[in-house]
Design a protein around this motif. Structure first.
Motif, PDB file in Angstrom:
ATOM      1  N   ALA A 105       8.496 -11.179  29.248  1.00  8.13           N
ATOM      2  CA  ALA A 105       7.356 -10.864  30.107  1.00  8.13           C
ATOM      3  C   ALA A 105       6.712  -9.550  29.681  1.00  8.13           C
ATOM      4  O   ALA A 105       5.477  -9.419  29.648  1.00  8.13           O
ATOM      5  CB  ALA A 105       7.806 -10.803  31.558  1.00  8.13           C
ATOM      6  N   ALA A 106       7.531  -8.556  29.318  1.00  7.66           N
ATOM      7  CA  ALA A 106       7.010  -7.259  28.883  1.00  7.66           C
ATOM      8  C   ALA A 106       6.295  -7.389  27.540  1.00  7.66           C
ATOM      9  O   ALA A 106       5.259  -6.747  27.304  1.00  7.66           O
ATOM     10  CB  ALA A 106       8.148  -6.243  28.785  1.00  7.66           C
ATOM     11  N   VAL A 107       6.841  -8.201  26.660  1.00  8.13           N
ATOM     12  CA  VAL A 107       6.207  -8.454  25.356  1.00  8.13           C
ATOM     13  C   VAL A 107       4.807  -9.011  25.558  1.00  8.13           C
ATOM     14  O   VAL A 107       3.833  -8.572  24.933  1.00  8.13           O
ATOM     15  CB  VAL A 107       7.066  -9.417  24.510  1.00  8.13           C
ATOM     16  CG1 VAL A 107       6.260  -9.953  23.327  1.00  8.13           C
ATOM     17  CG2 VAL A 107       8.322  -8.710  24.020  1.00  8.13           C
ATOM     18  N   ARG A 111       2.965  -8.822  28.314  1.00 11.54           N
ATOM     19  CA  ARG A 111       2.142  -7.880  29.062  1.00 11.54           C
ATOM     20  C   ARG A 111       1.600  -6.770  28.165  1.00 11.54           C
ATOM     21  O   ARG A 111       0.442  -6.372  28.272  1.00 11.54           O
ATOM     22  CB  ARG A 111       2.977  -7.295  30.210  1.00 11.54           C
ATOM     23  CG  ARG A 111       2.188  -6.421  31.176  1.00 11.54           C
ATOM     24  CD  ARG A 111       2.952  -6.193  32.471  1.00 11.54           C
ATOM     25  NE  ARG A 111       4.268  -5.613  32.258  1.00 11.54           N
ATOM     26  CZ  ARG A 111       5.428  -6.273  32.394  1.00 11.54           C
ATOM     27  NH1 ARG A 111       5.439  -7.556  32.732  1.00 11.54           N
ATOM     28  NH2 ARG A 111       6.592  -5.658  32.205  1.00 11.54           N
ATOM     29  N   LEU A 112       2.427  -6.289  27.261  1.00  9.79           N
ATOM     30  CA  LEU A 112       2.024  -5.185  26.382  1.00  9.79           C
ATOM     31  C   LEU A 112       1.292  -5.664  25.130  1.00  9.79           C
ATOM     32  O   LEU A 112       0.667  -4.860  24.428  1.00  9.79           O
ATOM     33  CB  LEU A 112       3.256  -4.375  25.963  1.00  9.79           C
ATOM     34  CG  LEU A 112       4.003  -3.649  27.084  1.00  9.79           C
ATOM     35  CD1 LEU A 112       5.251  -2.972  26.523  1.00  9.79           C
ATOM     36  CD2 LEU A 112       3.097  -2.633  27.770  1.00  9.79           C
ATOM     37  N   GLY A 113       1.403  -6.954  24.824  1.00  8.58           N
ATOM     38  CA  GLY A 113       0.795  -7.465  23.599  1.00  8.58           C
ATOM     39  C   GLY A 113       1.555  -7.054  22.359  1.00  8.58           C
ATOM     40  O   GLY A 113       0.971  -6.878  21.279  1.00  8.58           O
ATOM     41  N   PHE A 114       2.881  -6.940  22.478  1.00  8.96           N
ATOM     42  CA  PHE A 114       3.710  -6.524  21.352  1.00  8.96           C
ATOM     43  C   PHE A 114       3.817  -7.646  20.317  1.00  8.96           C
ATOM     44  O   PHE A 114       4.034  -8.804  20.653  1.00  8.96           O
ATOM     45  CB  PHE A 114       5.104  -6.140  21.835  1.00  8.96           C
ATOM     46  CG  PHE A 114       6.087  -5.885  20.720  1.00  8.96           C
ATOM     47  CD1 PHE A 114       5.967  -4.766  19.918  1.00  8.96           C
ATOM     48  CD2 PHE A 114       7.129  -6.778  20.469  1.00  8.96           C
ATOM     49  CE1 PHE A 114       6.871  -4.519  18.891  1.00  8.96           C
ATOM     50  CE2 PHE A 114       8.032  -6.542  19.456  1.00  8.96           C
ATOM     51  CZ  PHE A 114       7.898  -5.411  18.662  1.00  8.96           C
ATOM     52  N   GLN A 115       3.632  -7.294  19.020  1.00 11.03           N
ATOM     53  CA  GLN A 115       3.792  -8.239  17.918  1.00 11.03           C
ATOM     54  C   GLN A 115       4.970  -7.806  17.056  1.00 11.03           C
ATOM     55  O   GLN A 115       4.938  -6.733  16.467  1.00 11.03           O
ATOM     56  CB  GLN A 115       2.517  -8.278  17.051  1.00 11.03           C
ATOM     57  CG  GLN A 115       1.311  -8.874  17.750  1.00 11.03           C
ATOM     58  CD  GLN A 115       1.467 -10.372  17.962  1.00 11.03           C
ATOM     59  OE1 GLN A 115       2.103 -11.053  17.180  1.00 11.03           O
ATOM     60  NE2 GLN A 115       0.896 -10.880  19.044  1.00 11.03           N
ATOM     61  N   PRO A 116       6.025  -8.629  16.973  1.00  8.91           N
ATOM     62  CA  PRO A 116       7.168  -8.268  16.128  1.00  8.91           C
ATOM     63  C   PRO A 116       6.759  -8.130  14.671  1.00  8.91           C
ATOM     64  O   PRO A 116       5.883  -8.860  14.194  1.00  8.91           O
ATOM     65  CB  PRO A 116       8.129  -9.453  16.315  1.00  8.91           C
ATOM     66  CG  PRO A 116       7.694 -10.117  17.577  1.00  8.91           C
ATOM     67  CD  PRO A 116       6.226  -9.916  17.672  1.00  8.91           C
ATOM     68  N   ASN A 117       7.371  -7.193  13.981  1.00  9.11           N
ATOM     69  CA  ASN A 117       7.120  -7.003  12.553  1.00  9.11           C
ATOM     70  C   ASN A 117       8.041  -7.949  11.792  1.00  9.11           C
ATOM     71  O   ASN A 117       9.171  -7.616  11.437  1.00  9.11           O
ATOM     72  CB  ASN A 117       7.399  -5.542  12.160  1.00  9.11           C
ATOM     73  CG  ASN A 117       6.984  -5.245  10.731  1.00  9.11           C
ATOM     74  OD1 ASN A 117       6.906  -6.140   9.907  1.00  9.11           O
ATOM     75  ND2 ASN A 117       6.719  -3.982  10.453  1.00  9.11           N
TER      76      ASN A 117
END
Length: 344
Positions: A43-45, A47-53
């Motif tokens: 959910a946090a991923v 919400r923050l728009g995090f993209q794994p490298n």
């Protein structure tokens, strides 16, 4: 978190209230994490728009990336665009992403691009070889299981799969078509450099057609150009000869546009034209352009299928697949010679 930077793994961990290692375990599915923790991390991923490298992860664990590297000579050439589009369509269902770069037909630039693709551990490497390029540096990578496929032209210094057009046979058929319409003086305007595989094969087909018809191979009728302007200038030089050609065979799509434009500019509707490779709006020209059409979609599809088979463990002998061309008669190649010579 500052609004002008990309969210990091640490940002996600701080948002959830867990360690960065826990976030990594959830995202990579490589360790224990409760269902509740997993749900909060994902959910946090989102919400923050995090993209794994993914590249960093693959380098860390020693696995391949989910990308395919493709090196072409010219990103603006419609032929290579169609090849790339077909490759992309063919690999999408496997979850692979196509990355492209242009070598500008320069061996050094091609090497630099392939090195960059190799550094990010691409799953497959495809290359349209540049003139003079040596591909022996790819031997260790191929031996380690990396599928390498040469497209449109064979490579040098490396035994691997290739997918090419029937260049020689296609050119022979196109020139024979002009001969069948009474032409005895046929000019050839080919690509540069002259050592280019496709140019050499198409010139060989041109000469085979002349030989089979018992016609002389006049070196004055062979010209070269690498762009539309050069092709137009080559056309003007050929038509200014004391005994000029009554027909022209254009060696590729870029050359064809230059040839046709020059003929239109000089109001020369008396010169027959056949082009190797189709061009946009060919049937809208006056007369419509007769072509020896390649099948870039099939070339791309075949290259992708071959590479995916290797990725899946195919260890059979390397092969060269030749994709057929076809003659499309539209009008420009069916104009008879001015001297009314008999057909063969």
């Amino acid at each position: 978190m500052a609004a002008n930077r990309r969210p990091t793994l640490a940002d996600v961990a701080r948002e959830v209230g867990v360690s960065a290692k826990t976030v990594s375990r959830v995202l990579n599915e490589d360790g224990p994490a409760s269902a509740g923790t997993r749900e909060r991390v994902l959910a946090a991923v989102a919400r923050l728009g995090f993209q794994p490298n993914l590249m960093a992860r693959n380098i860390r664990v020693g696995g391949p990336d989910t990308t395919i590297g493709l090196v072409v000579p010219d990103l603006g050439n419609p032929f290579f665009g169609a090849v790339a589009g077909s490759i992309e369509d063919s690999v999408r269902e496997r979850g692979l992403t196509l990355l492209m770069g242009s070598s500008a037909d320069d061996a050094g630039r091609e090497r630099a691009l392939t090195d960059k693709f190799l550094a990010r551990r691409v799953s497959i490497l495809m290359v349209v070889p540049s003139v003079g390029a040596d591909h022996s540096h790819l031997k260790p990578h191929r031996a380690a299981g990396l599928p390498v496929v040469f497209v449109d032209r064979p490579g040098a210094g490396l035994s691997t799969d290739s997918v090419v057009s029937s260049n020689r046979e296609g050119a022979r058929a196109g020139v024979a078509h002009l001969i069948a319409h009474g032409h005895r003086r046929i000019g050839f305007v080919g690509d540069l450099p002259t050592r280019l595989y496709t140019r050499r094969e198409r010139l060989a087909g041109y000469r085979e057609a002349l030989r089979e018809a018992g016609l002389p191979d006049d070196r004055l009728l062979v010209a070269s150009a690498h762009d539309q302007r050069g092709a137009g200038e080559a056309t003007a030089r050929l038509l200014a000869l004391p005994d000029p050609p009554t027909a022209l065979f254009a060696g590729n799509n870029i050359v064809a546009v230059g040839v046709v434009a020059r003929l239109a500019r000089d109001r020369r509707k008396d010169v027959a034209v056949v082009a190797f490779d189709d061009v946009a709006l060919a049937d809208a020209l006056e007369p419509a352009l007769t072509v020896v059409a390649q099948n870039p979609e099939e070339i791309g599809r075949t290259a992708a299928v071959t590479a995916l088979a290797r990725l899946d463990g195919d260890r059979s002998r390397v092969r060269t697949v030749t994709v057929p061309t076809r003659l499309i008669a539209r009008g420009s190649g069916e104009q008879g010679a001015r001297d009314g010579a008999a057909h063969v």
